[in-house]
Design a protein around this motif. Structure first.
Motif, PDB file in Angstrom:
ATOM      1  N   GLY A 198       0.772  -1.225   0.000  1.00  0.00           N
ATOM      2  CA  GLY A 198       0.000   0.000   0.000  1.00  0.00           C
ATOM      3  C   GLY A 198       0.808   1.282   0.000  1.00  0.00           C
ATOM      4  N   ILE A 199       0.330   2.265  -0.789  1.00  0.00           N
ATOM      5  CA  ILE A 199       0.815   3.641  -0.745  1.00  0.00           C
ATOM      6  C   ILE A 199      -0.376   4.551  -0.468  1.00  0.00           C
ATOM      7  CG2 ILE A 199       2.815   3.298  -2.250  1.00  0.00           C
ATOM      8  CD1 ILE A 199       1.088   4.410  -4.563  1.00  0.00           C
ATOM      9  N   TRP A 200      -0.152   5.598   0.274  1.00  0.00           N
ATOM     10  CA  TRP A 200      -1.207   6.556   0.599  1.00  0.00           C
ATOM     11  C   TRP A 200      -1.664   7.247  -0.673  1.00  0.00           C
ATOM     12  CZ3 TRP A 200      -0.189  11.203   4.442  1.00  0.00           C
ATOM     13  CH2 TRP A 200      -1.410  11.703   4.897  1.00  0.00           C
ATOM     14  N   SER A 201      -2.960   7.357  -0.893  1.00  0.00           N
ATOM     15  CA  SER A 201      -3.478   7.947  -2.123  1.00  0.00           C
ATOM     16  C   SER A 201      -3.080   9.411  -2.278  1.00  0.00           C
ATOM     17  CB  SER A 201      -5.003   7.809  -2.166  1.00  0.00           C
ATOM     18  OG  SER A 201      -5.604   8.508  -1.094  1.00  0.00           O
ATOM     19  N   ARG A 202      -2.757  10.083  -1.178  1.00  0.00           N
ATOM     20  CA  ARG A 202      -2.354  11.488  -1.242  1.00  0.00           C
ATOM     21  C   ARG A 202      -0.907  11.661  -1.689  1.00  0.00           C
ATOM     22  NH1 ARG A 202      -3.630  14.189   4.435  1.00  0.00           N
ATOM     23  NH2 ARG A 202      -1.951  15.531   3.631  1.00  0.00           N
ATOM     24  N   SER A 203      -0.138  10.593  -1.672  1.00  0.00           N
ATOM     25  CA  SER A 203       1.278  10.701  -1.999  1.00  0.00           C
ATOM     26  C   SER A 203       1.484  10.742  -3.508  1.00  0.00           C
ATOM     27  CB  SER A 203       2.041   9.509  -1.422  1.00  0.00           C
ATOM     28  OG  SER A 203       3.391   9.512  -1.855  1.00  0.00           O
ATOM     29  N   THR A 204       2.344  11.667  -3.949  1.00  0.00           N
ATOM     30  CA  THR A 204       2.662  11.777  -5.375  1.00  0.00           C
ATOM     31  C   THR A 204       4.133  11.469  -5.664  1.00  0.00           C
ATOM     32  OG1 THR A 204       3.129  14.159  -5.147  1.00  0.00           O
ATOM     33  CG2 THR A 204       0.867  13.512  -5.749  1.00  0.00           C
ATOM     34  N   TRP A 205       4.876  11.083  -4.616  1.00  0.00           N
ATOM     35  CA  TRP A 205       6.306  10.761  -4.791  1.00  0.00           C
ATOM     36  C   TRP A 205       6.642   9.664  -3.793  1.00  0.00           C
ATOM     37  CZ3 TRP A 205      10.968  14.455  -3.450  1.00  0.00           C
ATOM     38  CH2 TRP A 205      12.130  13.967  -4.050  1.00  0.00           C
ATOM     39  N   ASN A 206       6.745   8.440  -4.288  1.00  0.00           N
ATOM     40  CA  ASN A 206       6.925   7.289  -3.401  1.00  0.00           C
ATOM     41  C   ASN A 206       7.692   6.194  -4.136  1.00  0.00           C
ATOM     42  OD1 ASN A 206       4.700   5.773  -4.881  1.00  0.00           O
ATOM     43  ND2 ASN A 206       3.560   7.526  -4.050  1.00  0.00           N
ATOM     44  N   ASN A 207       8.113   5.185  -3.410  1.00  0.00           N
ATOM     45  CA  ASN A 207       8.909   4.140  -4.049  1.00  0.00           C
ATOM     46  C   ASN A 207       8.988   2.892  -3.173  1.00  0.00           C
ATOM     47  OD1 ASN A 207      11.047   6.166  -2.639  1.00  0.00           O
ATOM     48  ND2 ASN A 207      11.805   4.060  -2.483  1.00  0.00           N
ATOM     49  N   ARG A 234       8.116   9.391  -0.254  1.00  0.00           N
ATOM     50  CA  ARG A 234       9.214  10.351  -0.244  1.00  0.00           C
ATOM     51  C   ARG A 234       8.728  11.777  -0.008  1.00  0.00           C
ATOM     52  NH1 ARG A 234      13.547   9.490  -4.878  1.00  0.00           N
ATOM     53  NH2 ARG A 234      14.823  10.476  -3.243  1.00  0.00           N
ATOM     54  N   ASP A 235       7.555  12.110  -0.552  1.00  0.00           N
ATOM     55  CA  ASP A 235       7.060  13.474  -0.365  1.00  0.00           C
ATOM     56  C   ASP A 235       6.669  13.726   1.087  1.00  0.00           C
ATOM     57  OD1 ASP A 235       5.002  11.627  -0.673  1.00  0.00           O
ATOM     58  OD2 ASP A 235       3.799  12.881  -2.011  1.00  0.00           O
ATOM     59  N   VAL A 236       6.126  12.719   1.748  1.00  0.00           N
ATOM     60  CA  VAL A 236       5.703  12.884   3.137  1.00  0.00           C
ATOM     61  C   VAL A 236       6.918  13.018   4.058  1.00  0.00           C
ATOM     62  CG1 VAL A 236       4.461  11.831   5.056  1.00  0.00           C
ATOM     63  CG2 VAL A 236       3.529  11.671   2.737  1.00  0.00           C
TER      64      VAL A 236
END
Length: 389
Positions: A198-207, A234-236
């Motif tokens: 899972g990745i948070w739907s609000r995140s736009t920069w993740n890996n 990464r953005d968070v």
């Protein structure tokens, strides 16, 4: 992509010599079973060792797993097929750990350390990362990779970087005396092979973060190893290090598996130190990303990390699973030039090492991934109803 395409790589290349500890869910039991791979079948150890923690805490875990009697088995091929096709009405694999604490060490490779500095400088905005990356590399250069964390030379490098205005909390844990240690996720919340990550739907920069994960017993012994995905937003985290919990701990954001390979004469901690961990991400529009993380380039020895986490300062009576960090630095552009990599829902992530097999998962938003509902109370209740406690 059909996860079955990865079936041939799930088991280690030397599976016939490997002591592979697993957990699987048989719907008839309503809960997990502890099993070891023997002759193409999962052999049930649950009647004599109701949790994985019991096995790991045995004085000789590998010998115990090899010799313990088992009265029930499941075919490996059938269980893997069900796991990779999403069948949950038949026996399927879970994450191979249970009541261990899920801990992680970060910034243990130079490449990822530099990327963490860039995240901080960009304040979580991936659009500005390219220019910051160039400036950081210009000042830091390649010599920083030769520094021994906590050494006098590392202290002198710190002075230079401070003078250049480039010192960072990430460099502190990267080359300073104390490693970054954090709790990755709650006990029993890890997902395993074939599950959504899972990745948070609000995140736009993740890996993804492909890592070696050590199985550590209550005495602080590393007794086995497996693969893990320390999913990161990464953005968070880039906005503030105080948001690490939100960046790291979300529904389905911790994947471990497919098995714990117990250390024995055929696979030792030295073999783990020499592993190359491969990452492949495939996604929409024919996107493909490939990378390799070499444990030989780690800045802090894996056993040094264990010693920083557990000992007289902090005990773990049920043991722990320890993520040891990654050198993966996702700079390959995906959506726009200069913005680097970020996940799309539906991505298939494969993390693999020849001696540990492959951990394969599909990316989903944490809010849409199956919720975590089976916690410590549920486990104890299930084992008690089955007469195993």
């Amino acid at each position: 992509m059909d996860l079955l395409d990865h079936r041939a790589a799930i088991l280690p290349e030397d599976a016939d010599r490997a002591l592979l500890l697993a957990r699987l869910h048989d719907p008839r039991d309503g809960g997990p079973s502890v099993a070891v791979v023997r002759d193409g079948r999962f052999a049930d150890l649950t009647p004599i060792t109701p949790t994985v923690a019991h096995v790991l805490d045995h004085p000789a875990p590998a010998a115990f797993a090899a010799e313990a009697p088992a009265t029930r088995t499941w075919p490996v091929d059938e269980v893997l097929h069900a796991t990779l096709t999403g069948r949950r009405d038949v026996p399927h694999l879970l994450a191979p750990c249970d009541i261990q604490v899920l801990k992680a060490c970060g910034v243990t490779f130079v490449r990822s350390m530099i990327e963490r500095v860039i995240e901080e400088r960009a304040a979580g905005d991936r659009a500005g990362a390219a220019a910051i990356r160039a400036r950081v590399r210009e000042v830091i250069g390649g010599h920083i990779g030769e520094l021994v964390p906590g050494s006098p030379a590392a202290a002198r490098a710190k002075e230079v970087l401070i003078a250049e205005g480039l010192w960072s909390q990430y460099l502190e844990v990267g080359i300073g005396p104390d490693a970054e240690v954090f709790t990755k996720a709650p006990v029993l919340s890890a997902v395993g092979l074939g599950a959504d990550v899972g990745i948070w739907s609000r995140s736009t920069w993740n890996n993804p973060e492909p890592e070696l994960v050590l199985a550590v017993d209550s005495r602080g012994r590393a007794v086995g190893a497996t693969l893990g995905n320390d999913v990161n937003l990464r953005d968070v985290e880039g906005r503030s290090a105080l948001l690490l919990g939100k960046a790291k701990d979300n529904n389905a954001s911790c994947a471990i598996g497919p098995f714990i390979r117990l250390f024995d004469d055929a696979f030792t901690i030295d073999d783990a130190r020499a592993l190359d961990i491969s990452l492949t991400v495939t996604g929409d529009g024919g996107f493909r990303l490939e990378s390799v993380s070499s444990l030989s380039e780690i800045s802090r020895d894996p056993l040094d990390l264990v010693a920083q986490v557990t000992g007289p300062l902090h005990r773990y009576p049920d043991g722990l699973m320890l993520f040891t960090g990654t050198m993966f630095a996702p700079t390959q552009d995906r959506d726009a030039p200069g913005e680097g990599f970020t996940h799309h829902p539906g991505d298939v992530v494969r993390i693999s090492a020849p001696r540990l097999g492959s951990l394969v998962n599909t990316v989903a938003h944490s809010e849409q991934a199956p919720p975590w509902t089976f916690g410590i109370r549920a486990l104890m209740g299930n084992l008690a109803r089955r007469g195993l406690l």
